[in-house]
Design an enzyme around this catalytic site. Sequence first.
Site, short mmCIF file in Angstrom:
data_model
loop_
_atom_site.label_atom_id
_atom_site.label_comp_id
_atom_site.label_asym_id
_atom_site.label_seq_id
_atom_site.Cartn_x
_atom_site.Cartn_y
_atom_site.Cartn_z
N ALA A 286 0.81 -1.21 0.00
CA ALA A 286 0.00 0.00 0.00
C ALA A 286 0.85 1.26 0.00
O ALA A 286 0.49 2.27 -0.60
CB ALA A 286 -0.93 0.00 1.21
N ASP A 332 20.41 31.34 -33.14
CA ASP A 332 20.83 32.00 -34.36
C ASP A 332 20.04 33.29 -34.49
O ASP A 332 18.93 33.37 -33.99
CB ASP A 332 20.43 31.15 -35.58
#
Length: 880
Positions: A286, A332
């Site tokens: 669990a 660029d």
Amino acid sequence: MDFKTKQIKSIIKTLKSDEKNGLTSQQVEQKKKEFGANQFTEEERISLFKKILNHLKEVTVIILIIAGIISTYIAITQHPSDLSEPIVIFAIIALNVFIAIRQEGNAEAALESLKSLSAPKARVIRDNQTEEIDAVDLVPGDILLLEAGDMVPADARMISSSNLQTEESALTGESLPIEKDENAVVDEDAPVGDVFHTVFSGSLVTNGRAKTIITATGMDTEMGAVASLLNNTKQGRTPLQDRMNKLGKQLSIIAVLAGVLIFILNFFQGEDFITTLMTAVTLAVAAVPETLPVIVTISLAFGVQNMVKRNAIIRTIPSVETLGSASVIASDKTGTLTQNKMTIQKLWAFPHPPIDATAEFGEDEKMLLKMMSLASNATVEDRDGEEVIAGDPTESAIIRLLQEKGMPKKELEKEYPRVHEIPFDSERKLMTTVHKTEDGYISITKGAFDRIPVHFSSITDEVGTRAHEIHDSFAQDALRVIGVGYKKYDDLPKDLSVEELEKDILFAGIVGMIDPPREESRDAVKEAKAAGIKTIMITGDHAVTATAIAKQIGIFEPGDKTITGAELSKLSDEELKGNVRDFSVYARVSPEDKIRIVKAWQANDEIVAMTGDGVNDAPALKAADVGTAMGIAGTEVAKNAADMVLTDDNFATIVHTVEEGRRVYENIKKTVYFLLACNISEIFIMLLAVLFGWGLPVVSIQLLFINVVADGIPGFGLSREKADPTLMEQKPTKKGESIFARGMTRNIAIVATIFTIITLLGFYIGSSVTVDATIGASHEVGQTMAFLILGWSSVIHIFNARSKESIFKIGFLSNPTVFWTSLLSISILTIVALVPFLANIFFLVPMSLTHWIIVVVLSILPLIFVEIQKLVFKKIGKAF
Ligand code: ADP
Ligand code: MG
């Protein structure tokens, strides 16, 4: 088939192709059947059975199965008529595996469909038409066209070519480009590296162009032969997935230890051995968030899908998370930050004063424009009666002005036919063409103004100074400047080398062209800055031009500096590393400089996303944390080296992907917050109850049920959570920053504590306090209350996890998936408690209205408490 020594004519004949028309569609269909797809191996589809098996191998599932077996044993030995518990456990295992496989399947399908988006393309002639197709669809006999920047997609014999060079290192290890020649004579037993008339799959075209015929595809290629040896590359997991798996394992260990502790405590308190064992095992299961790894996969896949919608194709999944932590974007300039739509604005024909491009042209201006045009490769094409200028944007600007001034390029070319070309090279930033004139020959050199090697006898000091002044005045207006020079010959020179043609040329003049920034660039840079991301500009343009544009876009701020490639090369790596932060503009750089720039930033612990488009950019793209290629202007080689491809070449898209990457990471964090609070509280609830000697507040199948229904079902919806508005105002995550950083541990601890308190309180009230006359206190009532409180509050906690903001501000319905699945989970939990048949199976008993009211009130406490926490944190200016 071995074509090495065959003549090209006979190869074309053997393959039933046609040099001019290519294959016909029917032939292609037929050959596809015969030769299969052009890829190295059919990707093996994992069968459903294998997938199930894979999941059954997970530690948590194994523990679950053990729990199932123990439960079966207990049932058979103690109450053979009631096998409901083992059945429920196995049903839960099945449900768990089912949910995981289904969700993973969705994620995989999403990723699969993206693969074709980033698939390499190839240009072929088929049915007498040039078309671009997916490289996988190539067949032997296809007429394949190649040019610089392409990846060679199959083995192909050259039919015709000009200056073709390929780099075959993937195949031969030789990293220098090799000159190819269709006329080469090759020996029967020549090694691959010496077969000069053939290009090979996996190599790249570094120069020139060629028309070829495909001789082998897929596994039949030379590369295929190598690939079959190397074919063991596993699909990697992303670092985040690794970390989540590790987290899962660590929690498993804690859970198992807690299980052992409970077992010992329980056992010494005289509980039944088998029941105790069962509880311990269940707790171990669990407490483990088994859905976490699946949710990570889904979140990543969902992120990748979203990025496609925002014009970015992710080629490597880990980039999604890397993008989220990017701290530097190296972009660029031309085409990415700017529109790449150039227009000539000013012109200076030496020795006249500079004029606007719109002004009346004198003879010398006309001559200057003509020379530039002759040295340009952009063409005027007729498309449905409309004149379209195609080619490099810089050259298109030149040709457009030429046409506007009423001097058609076609006529100009007829008058001065081109006899030779030295192509533009981003290293030299120059190009030269040679033309025939009435009385001899002329060579024209155009390129970056400061690279034009003018002969100084043609230019006095005074003129030189003037030229620089004019250049700088153009550049300061953000104009890209191109200079032109020429040289006349009586006869065609024998030596057509760079050294000869570009020496001592006469200066003709310069033009200045504007390339306006993209409208989105400025805001995107600003957004990046707010997000703690530095944007730097990298360009081949002149420093003054670049800086002017960088100022307009907001990249260059007061105090920043610009550095040129020449200055860069004077710095040692150490020096560059030391002051790279000062520079936001890198001008006149060559592709090689880019690698140094990336590495210098990385050496400062920055995570760098870098753009690139050319063949030479590939190494820098590889070196960057997220190499980003241009989808439109980029070469196949750049795309192939990149982690991400921008389909719109737009800088703003990179910033969007960063946001998306952060969103994915945040949502995974939200999921961890959601799941762990519940799992960890379960451990404490069980431990404390046993320590207090209260017996078990929840039994094993109740725990399992809560885990699958309360956590498993709604948890997936968090991967679809929208970005928090403050997401792009936070600093990027540092390399290796823990998912538990920034208050995560604290937040989980707070909620786990509340869960523990309310569940134990509910259990205590139900089992020891008489709140209702009709239904008295009992252990079972206590368990029923604990079950509902833990289940409900876990579900409701998802509304805490959804955002750093108050849920009442963002609205419960703003993530419908979460809302409806939560409602579903709460309903299922309630139905199980209310329907007698189901209640029986889960050891739940009827409760009074008062009990129900207490359950409701306690279950919404975590929500109220966290809302208060968010409010208080906001007041004191602390991040949630
Ligand atoms: P960017 O990184 O901005 O794309 P490039 O390497 O393409 O830079 O160009 C660098 C310089 O080379 C430009 O500033 C210009 O002066 C010159 N240049 C660019 N394209 C051409 C061309 N087609 N012909 C001649 N010169 C060019
Ligand atoms: Mg360029």
